[in-house]
Design a protein around this motif. Structure first.
Motif, PDB file in Angstrom:
ATOM      1  N   HIS A   1      41.462 -22.591 -15.868  1.00 30.54           N
ATOM      2  CA  HIS A   1      41.360 -24.109 -16.500  1.00 30.54           C
ATOM      3  C   HIS A   1      41.195 -24.905 -15.135  1.00 30.54           C
ATOM      4  N   GLY A   2      40.387 -25.845 -15.138  1.00 32.26           N
ATOM      5  CA  GLY A   2      40.446 -26.976 -14.091  1.00 32.26           C
ATOM      6  C   GLY A   2      39.333 -26.223 -12.944  1.00 32.26           C
ATOM      7  N   ALA A   3      39.192 -24.770 -12.856  1.00 31.67           N
ATOM      8  CA  ALA A   3      38.187 -24.590 -11.839  1.00 31.67           C
ATOM      9  C   ALA A   3      36.811 -24.672 -12.242  1.00 31.67           C
ATOM     10  N   VAL A   4      36.641 -25.277 -13.380  1.00 33.76           N
ATOM     11  CA  VAL A   4      35.230 -25.329 -13.861  1.00 33.76           C
ATOM     12  C   VAL A   4      34.341 -26.490 -13.205  1.00 33.76           C
ATOM     13  N   ALA A   5      35.039 -27.648 -13.074  1.00 32.21           N
ATOM     14  CA  ALA A   5      34.682 -28.704 -12.288  1.00 32.21           C
ATOM     15  C   ALA A   5      34.131 -28.421 -10.835  1.00 32.21           C
ATOM     16  N   ALA A   6      35.250 -27.487 -10.192  1.00 31.42           N
ATOM     17  CA  ALA A   6      35.075 -27.264  -8.852  1.00 31.42           C
ATOM     18  C   ALA A   6      33.790 -26.181  -8.769  1.00 31.42           C
TER      19      ALA A   6
ATOM     20  N   ALA B   1      32.477 -17.796 -12.855  1.00 35.43           N
ATOM     21  CA  ALA B   1      31.005 -17.739 -13.470  1.00 35.43           C
ATOM     22  C   ALA B   1      31.050 -16.557 -14.422  1.00 35.43           C
ATOM     23  N   ALA B   2      31.867 -15.584 -14.359  1.00 38.66           N
ATOM     24  CA  ALA B   2      31.970 -14.552 -15.351  1.00 38.66           C
ATOM     25  C   ALA B   2      32.868 -15.137 -16.595  1.00 38.66           C
ATOM     26  N   HIS B   3      33.872 -15.973 -16.506  1.00 43.11           N
ATOM     27  CA  HIS B   3      34.484 -16.563 -17.503  1.00 43.11           C
ATOM     28  C   HIS B   3      33.648 -17.476 -18.403  1.00 43.11           C
ATOM     29  N   VAL B   4      32.918 -18.229 -17.561  1.00 44.18           N
ATOM     30  CA  VAL B   4      32.004 -19.362 -18.206  1.00 44.18           C
ATOM     31  C   VAL B   4      31.016 -18.440 -18.821  1.00 44.18           C
ATOM     32  N   ALA B   5      30.640 -17.528 -18.454  1.00 46.33           N
ATOM     33  CA  ALA B   5      29.439 -16.868 -19.315  1.00 46.33           C
ATOM     34  C   ALA B   5      30.081 -16.240 -20.700  1.00 46.33           C
ATOM     35  N   ARG B   6      30.963 -16.137 -20.637  1.00 45.39           N
ATOM     36  CA  ARG B   6      31.867 -15.746 -21.994  1.00 45.39           C
ATOM     37  C   ARG B   6      32.695 -16.524 -22.905  1.00 45.39           C
TER      38      ARG B   6
ATOM     39  N   ALA C   1      33.941 -22.669 -24.639  1.00 44.61           N
ATOM     40  CA  ALA C   1      34.516 -23.945 -24.263  1.00 44.61           C
ATOM     41  C   ALA C   1      34.504 -24.158 -22.943  1.00 44.61           C
ATOM     42  N   CYS C   2      34.393 -23.432 -22.062  1.00 46.85           N
ATOM     43  CA  CYS C   2      34.405 -23.818 -20.604  1.00 46.85           C
ATOM     44  C   CYS C   2      32.835 -23.972 -20.210  1.00 46.85           C
ATOM     45  N   SER C   3      32.061 -23.180 -20.984  1.00 44.13           N
ATOM     46  CA  SER C   3      30.566 -23.291 -20.915  1.00 44.13           C
ATOM     47  C   SER C   3      30.038 -24.676 -21.130  1.00 44.13           C
ATOM     48  N   GLY C   4      30.519 -25.240 -22.392  1.00 44.34           N
ATOM     49  CA  GLY C   4      30.321 -26.381 -22.900  1.00 44.34           C
ATOM     50  C   GLY C   4      30.695 -27.362 -21.927  1.00 44.34           C
TER      51      GLY C   4
END
Length: 81
Positions: A26-31, A46-51, A54-57
């Motif tokens: 959490h928080g690394a999505v902006a970076a 990248a792997a987390h956002v793919a799954r 919430a983070c991909s949104g």
């Protein structure tokens, strides 16, 4: 037709593991959206956002905001009279 399902103990473990991964990233999505991550951190986010929906949104929203800001002319603040 039978529905294949994961056994409950494994599913609970997996969900808990994903929640912990989500909190850790959490928080690394902006970076990640800014291109500030490198190496293993970049790969993990990248792997987390793919799954993670919430983070991909969040990533999509950040990218849309950044594109919107880039598309507008810069305006200087008005000086008080």
């Amino acid at each position: 037709m039978t529905k294949l399902s994961t056994p409950l103990p494994y599913r609970l473990w997996w969900e808990c593991r994903e929640k912990l991964r989500h909190l850790r990233l959490h928080g690394a999505v902006a970076a990640y959206a800014d291109g500030q991550l490198t190496g293993v951190r970049h790969t993990r986010v990248a792997a987390h956002v793919a799954r993670c929906w919430a983070c991909s949104g969040e990533l999509i929203a950040l990218r849309l905001m950044k594109a919107s800001i880039r598309g507008h002319p810069h305006r200087a603040p008005t000086s008080p009279a």
